[in-house]
Design an enzyme around this catalytic site. Structure first.
Site, PDB file in Angstrom:
ATOM      1  N   LYS A 133       0.872  -1.168   0.000  1.00 32.94           N
ATOM      2  CA  LYS A 133       0.000   0.000   0.000  1.00 32.94           C
ATOM      3  C   LYS A 133       0.909   1.217   0.000  1.00 32.94           C
ATOM      4  O   LYS A 133       2.050   1.141   0.454  1.00 32.94           O
ATOM      5  CB  LYS A 133      -0.854   0.008   1.267  1.00 32.94           C
ATOM      6  CG  LYS A 133      -2.031  -0.928   1.189  1.00 32.94           C
ATOM      7  CD  LYS A 133      -3.199  -0.275   1.889  1.00 32.94           C
ATOM      8  CE  LYS A 133      -4.224  -1.295   2.298  1.00 32.94           C
ATOM      9  NZ  LYS A 133      -4.801  -0.960   3.583  1.00 32.94           N
ATOM     10  N   HIS A 136       2.114   6.528   2.908  1.00 32.69           N
ATOM     11  CA  HIS A 136       1.526   7.868   2.800  1.00 32.69           C
ATOM     12  C   HIS A 136       2.200   8.855   3.748  1.00 32.69           C
ATOM     13  O   HIS A 136       3.072   8.462   4.538  1.00 32.69           O
ATOM     14  CB  HIS A 136       0.008   7.816   2.977  1.00 32.69           C
ATOM     15  CG  HIS A 136      -0.440   7.212   4.266  1.00 32.69           C
ATOM     16  ND1 HIS A 136      -0.217   7.812   5.474  1.00 32.69           N
ATOM     17  CD2 HIS A 136      -1.089   6.043   4.521  1.00 32.69           C
ATOM     18  CE1 HIS A 136      -0.721   7.055   6.423  1.00 32.69           C
ATOM     19  NE2 HIS A 136      -1.256   5.976   5.874  1.00 32.69           N
ATOM     20  N   HIS A 139       2.704   8.106   7.331  1.00 34.81           N
ATOM     21  CA  HIS A 139       3.850   7.270   7.672  1.00 34.81           C
ATOM     22  C   HIS A 139       5.121   8.111   7.695  1.00 34.81           C
ATOM     23  O   HIS A 139       6.002   7.881   8.514  1.00 34.81           O
ATOM     24  CB  HIS A 139       4.016   6.121   6.667  1.00 34.81           C
ATOM     25  CG  HIS A 139       2.862   5.163   6.658  1.00 34.81           C
ATOM     26  ND1 HIS A 139       2.133   4.897   5.532  1.00 34.81           N
ATOM     27  CD2 HIS A 139       2.317   4.421   7.641  1.00 34.81           C
ATOM     28  CE1 HIS A 139       1.182   4.017   5.825  1.00 34.81           C
ATOM     29  NE2 HIS A 139       1.267   3.714   7.103  1.00 34.81           N
TER      30      HIS A 139
END
Ligand code: ARG
Length: 572
Positions: A133, A136, A139
């Site tokens: 994933k 983003h 993070h």
């Protein structure tokens, strides 16, 4: 520095009060002494409000004024009404103060005030992206903030373990497996670019799922098989994970981030956590709900699912198991989860469940939450992976360096200086915000050398390095305060001395912005000093003594920058 001076003062006061017992309120109050300069005399002093909402030391303060005698360290004591409050003031001997602050080493042992450095075992979990994933900006913020929290705990002599807990588990992994099969992705392709390929597989399977409802069912089945260890897919997963970590490590390295441990959600799959489940069962806190899920009732209205009806685990289940595992392994004094605001409920639930399970350490875990960053994407609008953000930063930074008349380094391609400058800008732009606030990211503001940015801190550091290299003055071994009389020197030494206060407050409040703002203020005073105080061409003793003050300022600036995760540059 201020913490040492403060301890010295505290010992002296204690000695004076030997016969009378030191009142608890005074003991507490003395922890928050602030170093400052008296207006207009420029004397150094520690100041303490006589009364705050936490304490009232009026009696003790009046007593002290009568009994504490001046000496070569401490020149007087008074209670004075000032603007906002009444304060107890301890005046310090200027020369002694300057000498002490300028000669102290910032990076040798950290702060020795025993109250703060108690050799605690601290676990900091941060970054924690999900495989397949996008990494983003949440993070990214966790990475930057978590690294700072780990650094400052290291600095305060705690025993720190840095953990990255990667999400590699959950139903979405059924989708990914399906996507990999359907796209026929080879092992070699995966090894080349694992993060993007895994994401591609995930997106592809989701697309298929939009038109074919059986896809989700198949994905769930695949995941369930993975979880129970049926079929040979598990080994393949381990390989993908290894590739992913290899690639992430490269990007973390550019950011100056490292971990002691990579933990995986998949370490805590159903078959690995039977002990936890048995414990819950023997405590009779686990019930089966109408849908066949195993749940823990936290209150009449609130039940938390722990196992799905098909026996697979949930995010919370794996976190319970991970926390227990970490406590068994490390016996931590504190564990910090550096994770965005959106997961507040999750961490509240986690600590409630651990409490309900009777773990006495359940109150030692803490969610260090933070607000959102908005608007951070590449200018094409497509930043989804950390590497893209970093590459974009490098491009924008280089454009600015090319335009700047102050650029002194060669701008070859992939210049390390450019990378370091850009990363400094990203880090400071983030850490200067109050942790819980959302903020809007703006490339121009973040990378502006004139604004309060990481680029500016680097610039000031470079100026000081260049002064040391080019002024012709030699650094003396000892500080001689008798030639350091200018008021600007008092201001600069004060700023240097206040480093400890900034560190301690920043640490207590988990607010890096306190340290960042301190460094901006220090840089501002350094710039002012560089304008007013000449080093080159001054008589030898004056020039070199001034250089020593700038040298101390540079040490502190560099130390502060390193704690925040910056690599101080000597030239830019
Ligand atoms: N991987 C999770 C996410 O991206 C964050 C993990 C946070 N840490 C934890 N122990 N739950 O949402």
């Amino acid at each position: 520095m201020s913490a040492r001076l403060r301890t010295e003062l505290w010992i002296k006061i204690k000695r004076c009060l030997e016969t009378t017992k030191l009142p608890e309120s005074l003991n507490t109050a003395l922890r928050s002494l602030n170093l400052r300069l008296d207006n207009p005399t420029g004397e150094f002093l520690f100041s303490l409000p006589v009364k705050t909402k936490d304490y009232d030391i009026r009696n003790a303060a009046e007593n002290l004024v009568g009994i504490v005698k001046p000496d070569d360290f401490f020149s007087g004591i008074a209670i004075r009404r000032e603007k906002h409050s009444e304060n107890l003031l301890f005046f310090l001997n200027r020369e002694r103060c300057i000498k002490d602050i300028v000669e102290s080493e910032p990076h040798s042992v950290g702060i020795t005030d025993e109250d703060y450095s108690s050799h605690k075992k601290i676990l900091v979990e941060y970054s924690s992206p999900n495989i397949a994933k996008p990494f983003h900006v949440g993070h990214l913020r966790s990475t930057i903030l978590g690294n700072y929290i780990a650094n400052i705990n290291d600095y305060l002599c705690n025993d720190v373990k840095r953990i990255n807990y990667l999400g590699d588990w959950g139903t979405q992994f059924g989708f990914i497996q399906l996507g990999i099969d359907s796209l026929n992705i080879s092992d070699e392709q995966m090894r080349q670019d694992p993060i993007r390929i895994l994401y591609k597989a995930y997106v592809h399977a989701n697309k298929l799922g939009e038109t074919d409802p059986s896809i989700s069912e198949t994905a769930r089945k695949i995941f369930n098989e993975l979880e129970s260890g049926v079929g040979g897919e598990l080994e393949k997963w381990e390989t993908f994970r290894r590739y992913t970590v290899d690639e992430l490590t490269k990007t973390y390295k550019r950011l100056g981030i490292n971990f002691h441990e990579y933990n995986w959600e998949s370490n805590y799959k159903a078959k690995d956590i039977s002990e936890i489940i048995s414990r819950m069962e023997s405590q009779e806190i686990l019930k089966t709900d109408r849908e066949g899920r195993r749940v823990i009732a936290l209150s009449e209205e609130r039940s938390i699912p722990i196992m799905k009806s098909d026996g697979s685990t949930l995010y919370i289940t794996r976190d319970i198991a991970a926390a227990v595992d970490r406590f068994d392994k490390y016996k931590f004094d504190n564990m910090y989860y550096v994770v965005d605001n959106a997961q507040t409920d999750h961490f509240v639930t986690l600590s409630q469940i651990l409490d309900k399970m009777g773990f006495p350490w359940s109150n030692k875990i803490k969610h260090i939450k933070f607000g959102r960053i908005r608007g951070m994407s590449t200018r094409k609008g497509s930043a989804i992976f950390l590497k893209d953000i970093m590459d974009e930063t490098q491009v924008v930074m280089k454009e600015k360096q090319i335009k700047s008349p102050n650029t002194k380094v060669e701008l070859d391609c992939g210049s390390e200086t450019t990378d370091i400058l850009g990363i400094s800008a990203i880090i400071i732009n983030d850490l200067k915000q109050r942790r819980l606030r959302d903020y809007v990211f703006d490339w121009d503001k973040a990378l502006d050398v004139k604004g309060d940015t990481g680029v500016k801190l680097q610039y000031v550091h470079c100026r000081l390095t260049s002064l040391e290299e080019n002024s012709g003055a030699k650094l003396p071994e000892k500080c001689d305060p008798s030639v350091l009389n200018e008021p600007i020197i008092g201001q600069l030494v004060l700023e240097i001395g206040k480093f400890d206060e900034a560190i301690l407050r920043s640490h207590q409040e988990f607010e890096p912005c306190i340290l960042v703002n301190y460094l901006f203020s220090l840089s501002h005073t350094i710039n002012k000093g560089l304008k007013i105080l000449r080093v080159k061409g001054e008589p030898t003793d004056i020039g070199s003594q001034r250089l020593l003050v700038f040298h101390a300022a540079r040490n502190i600036l560099a130390q502060g920058m390193k704690l925040l995760g910056l690599q101080p540059l000597n030239k830019m």
